[in-house]
Design a protein around this motif. Structure first.
Motif, PDB file in Angstrom:
ATOM      1  N   PRO A 280      41.099  47.890  26.474  1.00 45.47           N
ATOM      2  CA  PRO A 280      42.248  48.083  27.381  1.00 45.47           C
ATOM      3  C   PRO A 280      42.136  46.879  28.432  1.00 45.47           C
ATOM      4  CG  PRO A 280      40.533  49.530  28.059  1.00 45.47           C
ATOM      5  CD  PRO A 280      40.038  48.968  26.788  1.00 45.47           C
ATOM      6  N   GLN A 281      41.302  46.035  28.439  1.00 51.77           N
ATOM      7  CA  GLN A 281      41.078  44.978  29.619  1.00 51.77           C
ATOM      8  C   GLN A 281      42.309  44.342  29.906  1.00 51.77           C
ATOM      9  OE1 GLN A 281      38.752  45.633  27.019  1.00 51.77           O
ATOM     10  NE2 GLN A 281      36.967  45.804  27.809  1.00 51.77           N
ATOM     11  N   ASP A 282      42.874  43.821  28.689  1.00 50.40           N
ATOM     12  CA  ASP A 282      43.953  43.017  28.840  1.00 50.40           C
ATOM     13  C   ASP A 282      45.269  43.730  28.943  1.00 50.40           C
ATOM     14  OD1 ASP A 282      42.480  40.614  29.119  1.00 50.40           O
ATOM     15  OD2 ASP A 282      42.327  40.336  27.017  1.00 50.40           O
ATOM     16  N   ILE A 283      45.249  44.847  28.006  1.00 48.57           N
ATOM     17  CA  ILE A 283      46.504  45.776  27.878  1.00 48.57           C
ATOM     18  C   ILE A 283      46.110  47.163  27.460  1.00 48.57           C
ATOM     19  CG2 ILE A 283      46.886  44.822  25.401  1.00 48.57           C
ATOM     20  CD1 ILE A 283      50.078  45.014  26.106  1.00 48.57           C
ATOM     21  N   SER A 284      46.436  47.863  28.356  1.00 49.41           N
ATOM     22  CA  SER A 284      46.207  49.334  28.156  1.00 49.41           C
ATOM     23  C   SER A 284      47.270  49.849  27.290  1.00 49.41           C
ATOM     24  CB  SER A 284      46.258  50.193  29.126  1.00 49.41           C
ATOM     25  OG  SER A 284      45.202  49.880  30.206  1.00 49.41           O
ATOM     26  N   VAL A 285      47.066  50.791  26.452  1.00 51.57           N
ATOM     27  CA  VAL A 285      47.915  51.452  25.281  1.00 51.57           C
ATOM     28  C   VAL A 285      47.756  52.976  25.137  1.00 51.57           C
ATOM     29  CG1 VAL A 285      48.555  51.727  23.011  1.00 51.57           C
ATOM     30  CG2 VAL A 285      47.665  49.249  23.797  1.00 51.57           C
ATOM     31  N   CYS A 345      42.946  51.878  31.039  1.00 47.93           N
ATOM     32  CA  CYS A 345      42.034  51.623  32.163  1.00 47.93           C
ATOM     33  C   CYS A 345      43.004  50.780  33.428  1.00 47.93           C
ATOM     34  CB  CYS A 345      41.050  50.713  31.968  1.00 47.93           C
ATOM     35  SG  CYS A 345      41.117  49.065  31.732  1.00 47.93           S
ATOM     36  N   ALA A 346      42.529  50.738  34.479  1.00 48.97           N
ATOM     37  CA  ALA A 346      43.094  49.807  35.453  1.00 48.97           C
ATOM     38  C   ALA A 346      43.515  48.366  34.981  1.00 48.97           C
ATOM     39  CB  ALA A 346      42.261  49.765  36.824  1.00 48.97           C
ATOM     40  N   PRO A 347      44.632  47.938  35.476  1.00 48.72           N
ATOM     41  CA  PRO A 347      45.221  46.703  34.948  1.00 48.72           C
ATOM     42  C   PRO A 347      44.087  45.509  35.353  1.00 48.72           C
ATOM     43  CG  PRO A 347      46.484  47.285  36.996  1.00 48.72           C
ATOM     44  CD  PRO A 347      45.645  48.598  36.667  1.00 48.72           C
ATOM     45  N   ARG A 348      44.285  44.498  34.544  1.00 49.02           N
ATOM     46  CA  ARG A 348      43.512  43.331  34.990  1.00 49.02           C
ATOM     47  C   ARG A 348      43.994  42.694  36.036  1.00 49.02           C
ATOM     48  NH1 ARG A 348      47.485  42.075  30.700  1.00 49.02           N
ATOM     49  NH2 ARG A 348      49.098  40.709  31.739  1.00 49.02           N
ATOM     50  N   VAL A 349      42.978  41.933  36.621  1.00 46.75           N
ATOM     51  CA  VAL A 349      43.465  41.192  38.069  1.00 46.75           C
ATOM     52  C   VAL A 349      43.147  39.837  37.813  1.00 46.75           C
ATOM     53  CG1 VAL A 349      42.651  43.497  39.469  1.00 46.75           C
ATOM     54  CG2 VAL A 349      40.807  41.657  38.528  1.00 46.75           C
ATOM     55  N   ASP A 350      43.777  38.780  38.837  1.00 44.84           N
ATOM     56  CA  ASP A 350      43.568  37.520  38.617  1.00 44.84           C
ATOM     57  C   ASP A 350      42.337  37.038  39.677  1.00 44.84           C
ATOM     58  OD1 ASP A 350      44.180  37.799  41.321  1.00 44.84           O
ATOM     59  OD2 ASP A 350      46.450  36.968  40.757  1.00 44.84           O
ATOM     60  N   ALA A 351      42.163  35.958  39.871  1.00 45.03           N
ATOM     61  CA  ALA A 351      41.052  35.333  40.534  1.00 45.03           C
ATOM     62  C   ALA A 351      41.023  35.807  41.740  1.00 45.03           C
ATOM     63  CB  ALA A 351      41.023  33.874  40.581  1.00 45.03           C
ATOM     64  N   ARG A 352      42.150  36.130  42.355  1.00 44.15           N
ATOM     65  CA  ARG A 352      42.150  36.424  43.769  1.00 44.15           C
ATOM     66  C   ARG A 352      42.055  38.338  43.939  1.00 44.15           C
ATOM     67  NH1 ARG A 352      48.193  35.008  45.160  1.00 44.15           N
ATOM     68  NH2 ARG A 352      48.145  35.900  43.043  1.00 44.15           N
ATOM     69  N   GLY A 353      41.828  38.894  42.740  1.00 48.24           N
ATOM     70  CA  GLY A 353      41.659  40.322  42.763  1.00 48.24           C
ATOM     71  C   GLY A 353      42.908  41.105  42.846  1.00 48.24           C
ATOM     72  N   LEU A 354      44.079  40.488  42.515  1.00 45.28           N
ATOM     73  CA  LEU A 354      45.222  41.107  42.520  1.00 45.28           C
ATOM     74  C   LEU A 354      45.760  41.287  40.890  1.00 45.28           C
ATOM     75  CD1 LEU A 354      47.287  38.869  45.228  1.00 45.28           C
ATOM     76  CD2 LEU A 354      46.095  41.181  45.325  1.00 45.28           C
TER      77      LEU A 354
END
Length: 358
Positions: A280-285, A345-354
């Motif tokens: 689920p790291q990139d996309i949860s299902v 799981c929780a959504p992936r985040v970018d380099a800023r943690g968003l």
């Protein structure tokens, strides 16, 4: 006479001769009619069993008006949901000494045929009918006019008993689970081409999906809704379409997908992994049903007691058959439940943690 290789035909005359009674007595004994003593009935049954003779169900029906058979009307039998419901129903029907006659709607489930399904094939062949996901376009009179008990599973006909889950609640619960994890860009892969024929499951689950988004002030993005039907292949194709539409850029993909069924979810997971997307790291299902194989995919799903729906509906139907008179309709609503595994799981985040994909 030369031996033709076939066993001689055993009939009621042979049973009567072995039991030492008249053919008429054999007929009455094997059909459960009155006027036969318990001892004689037992003797006849023993003789019939030893000769391998069984009374004709159609002949018994002419006398008693009962066929000891239940008809199961289903739009498809290859889909897991329908086969599991039938399995649950068959357990109860078989235990009670009834046979099951399967009547697939098949090609009849089409816009120009739904309202005129030919039910003559069931006339005087069954004592009652289980209707699985009877489409809304089917005229109730097509079934009700058979004048035998009817119980539905997965859909409701006004004035008819049925067993079902609330599919709007199913879609709402699945989407709320994703929202609680922090997802905001959520796809619904589950449009059903068969919805044109009056099947409402997918549409109701989508309504629940939209309800959850609206309650949480998340816009409904038509670009994140895909056509899948209820097949594994449909799920794979829908995920690949999303992947190509976003230029195969992970950051532009939705962070989560609500699949209309577990089988669709299987296809989504397969296509995601084939294209380098981590679940689920990139996309949860999340799916729906708690399919027998869902644990192999570690799939998070909204479970529904599918076989229990078949069992409960079969018991209701047999109760109606035994009463042999119109009964007050009863609707049993089963509770779906969230089963959390490892595909959300929780959504992936970018380099800023968003969160990305917002």
């Amino acid at each position: 006479m030369a031996d033709n290789g076939f066993a001689p035909m055993i009939g009621i005359v042979e049973v009567a001769a072995l039991a030492g009674v008249s053919p008429a007595t054999v007929s009455r004994a094997l059909r459960g009619l009155p006027g036969v003593s318990a001892g004689t009935r037992q003797n006849v049954e023993k003789a019939a069993a030893s000769l391998g003779y069984y009374a004709s169900p159609s002949a018994a029906a002419l006398t008693t008006g009962r066929t000891r058979a239940i008809g199961v009307m289903a739009p498809w039998i290859s889909r897991w949901f329908f086969s599991a419901v039938i399995e649950g129903a068959q357990e109860v029907v078989g235990e009670q000494g009834y046979d099951t006659l399967l009547y697939p709607l098949g090609a009849n489930a089409a816009p120009n045929a739904v309202g005129v399904i030919d039910t003559r094939a069931l006339h005087k062949r069954v004592d009652g009918i289980l209707g699985l996901n009877v489409p809304l376009g089917l005229q109730p009179s097509s079934l009700v006019n058979l004048r035998i008990p009817l119980v539905t599973v997965g859909s409701i006909i006004p004035g008819v008993s049925g067993v079902l889950v609330d599919d709007i609640e199913v879609g709402y619960s699945a989407t709320c689970h994703l929202i609680r994890l922090g997802h905001r860009r959520i796809a619904f892969l589950g449009h059903d081409p068969d919805g044109l024929y009056g099947f409402t499951v997918a549409a109701d689950r989508e309504r629940g999906f939209e309800k959850a988004l609206q309650e949480n002030r998340i816009p409904v993005d038509p670009g994140l809704v895909g056509m899948t039907g209820f097949s594994i292949e449909g799920g794979s194709k829908a995920l690949i379409n999303l992947w190509e539409q976003t230029g195969k850029r992970v950051e532009l993909m939705p962070t989560a997908v609500f699949a209309v069924s577990d089988e669709v979810a299987f296809g989504i997971i397969y296509a995601a992994r084939q294209n380098g997307l981590r679940v689920p790291q990139d996309i949860s299902v999340i799916g729906v049903d708690n399919h027998d194989m869902s644990y192999l995919f570690e799939l998070t799903t909204i479970g529904q007691p599918v076989r229990d729906q078949g069992r409960i509906a079969a018991r209701m139907l047999l109760d109606h058959v035994r009463i042999n008179e119109p009964a007050a309709p009863e609707v049993v609503r089963m509770n779906p439940g969230l089963i959390t595994r490892r595909t959300t799981c929780a959504p992936r985040v970018d380099a800023r943690g968003l969160p990305t994909g917002v």
